[in-house]
Design an enzyme around this catalytic site. Structure first.
Site, PDB file in Angstrom:
ATOM      1  N   LEU A  37     -14.120  68.846 -68.265  1.00  0.00           N
ATOM      2  CA  LEU A  37     -13.762  67.754 -67.100  1.00  0.00           C
ATOM      3  C   LEU A  37     -12.305  66.988 -67.688  1.00  0.00           C
ATOM      4  CD1 LEU A  37     -16.836  65.685 -66.239  1.00  0.00           C
ATOM      5  CD2 LEU A  37     -15.314  66.577 -64.953  1.00  0.00           C
ATOM      6  N   ASN A  85     -21.688  63.954 -62.389  1.00  0.00           N
ATOM      7  CA  ASN A  85     -22.738  63.448 -63.302  1.00  0.00           C
ATOM      8  C   ASN A  85     -22.689  63.578 -64.460  1.00  0.00           C
ATOM      9  OD1 ASN A  85     -25.649  62.944 -64.204  1.00  0.00           O
ATOM     10  ND2 ASN A  85     -25.315  64.977 -64.752  1.00  0.00           N
ATOM     11  N   GLY A 140     -22.463  68.771 -64.914  1.00  0.00           N
ATOM     12  CA  GLY A 140     -23.152  68.562 -66.001  1.00  0.00           C
ATOM     13  C   GLY A 140     -24.747  68.513 -65.673  1.00  0.00           C
ATOM     14  N   LYS A 191     -17.314  53.567 -66.541  1.00  0.00           N
ATOM     15  CA  LYS A 191     -18.350  53.633 -65.467  1.00  0.00           C
ATOM     16  C   LYS A 191     -17.886  52.666 -64.227  1.00  0.00           C
ATOM     17  CE  LYS A 191     -21.079  56.887 -66.634  1.00  0.00           C
ATOM     18  NZ  LYS A 191     -21.407  57.986 -65.680  1.00  0.00           N
ATOM     19  N   SER A 226     -23.622  53.777 -64.087  1.00  0.00           N
ATOM     20  CA  SER A 226     -24.503  53.143 -65.219  1.00  0.00           C
ATOM     21  C   SER A 226     -24.386  51.655 -64.919  1.00  0.00           C
ATOM     22  CB  SER A 226     -23.904  53.474 -66.338  1.00  0.00           C
ATOM     23  OG  SER A 226     -24.518  52.759 -67.635  1.00  0.00           O
ATOM     24  N   TYR A 233     -17.277  53.149 -72.761  1.00  0.00           N
ATOM     25  CA  TYR A 233     -18.155  53.762 -71.589  1.00  0.00           C
ATOM     26  C   TYR A 233     -18.442  52.754 -70.584  1.00  0.00           C
ATOM     27  CZ  TYR A 233     -22.667  55.659 -69.842  1.00  0.00           C
ATOM     28  OH  TYR A 233     -23.375  55.978 -68.912  1.00  0.00           O
TER      29      TYR A 233
END
Length: 249
Positions: free
Chosen positions: A64, A90, A12, A159, A142, A155
């Protein structure tokens, strides 16, 4: 730094943190293959902007969600670079959605890209790092993975898993000369963060940043650069917080 330890595979790299990291590393003489999924135009532009830098930069398409796609991209990178001794995970997706409206498909897609993808990439490159007795795994996590999510529960969960994966890889492979670390940004000025920053919750987060500003992609890139070098060889299994003081750990 040994010139043979400057071969980077970055997922990315066409926008945001990835783009900034490409520039930081290429300026320092690192040779990079970065991936893009759908925006080939932006990827080509990053390559063009990098032409004046000491490091060589090229790009390859990769999904991915698909191990075969990841393997093909890694094989391309090995042909371009000779080997991969620095892996930077990333690439990621985000989605603003209240918890009760997240679907199974949303959940599976988020973890597939943001957690399973990095796991596959690490699994595919680690044998050559072991053979070379040197390697760097750098995962872009994150702050959400540390303090949870509000409208991004899936999300944040992905992470959090990435941070734990980082620590596990460090426990297993540090003895082989391979360090594994995560960088955990707070709010960074990128296209990906726009949706969150436009919500009321996002605006309140900005107000609560002790350093009183958003982070920059250049600051993330500088930290990736440090972790990619010999001088960071005694740092492993760590989560480096770049969040302006939003979260203390």
């Amino acid at each position: 730094m040994n010139k043979d330890r400057k071969s980077v595979f970055l997922t990315g790299g066409s926008k945001g943190i990835g783009e900034g990291t490409v520039y930081s590393l290429a300026k320092a003489g690192f040779n990079i293959v970065f991936t893009h999924c759908s925006d080939s135009e932006s990827a080509s532009e990053v390559c063009n902007k990098s032409r004046t830098f000491p490091g060589n930069v090229s790009t390859v398409n990769m999904d991915l969600r698909d191990r075969n796609s990841i393997k093909k991209a890694i094989n391309f990178a090995v042909k371009e670079l000779g080997t991969i001794n620095i892996l930077i995970n990333n690439a990621a997706i985000s989605q603003e959605k209240p918890f009760e409206t997240i679907t199974d498909s949303d959940w599976e897609d988020m973890l597939s890209v943001n957690l399973q993808g990095p796991y596959i990439a690490i699994q595919e490159v680690i044998p050559s790092m072991i053979e070379n007795k040197w390697g760097r795994v750098i995962n872009i996590a994150s702050i959400g993975g540390q303090w949870g999510g509000f409208n991004q529960v899936h999300y944040a969960a992905a992470k959090a898993g990435l941070i734990n994966l980082t620590q596990s890889i460090a426990k297993i492979y540090s003895k082989d000369g391979i360090t594994s670390n995560a960088i955990s940004p707070g709010l960074v000025a990128t296209d990906m963060s726009k949706d969150e920053l436009n919500t009321q919750a996002g605006k309140e987060k900005v107000k609560g940043i002790p350093i009183n500003r958003l982070g920059t992609v250049e600051e993330i890139g500088a930290t990736v650069l440090f972790l990619s070098q010999e001088e960071s060889s005694y740092i492993t299994g760590q989560t480096i917080n770049l969040n302006g003081g939003m979260f203390f750990s």
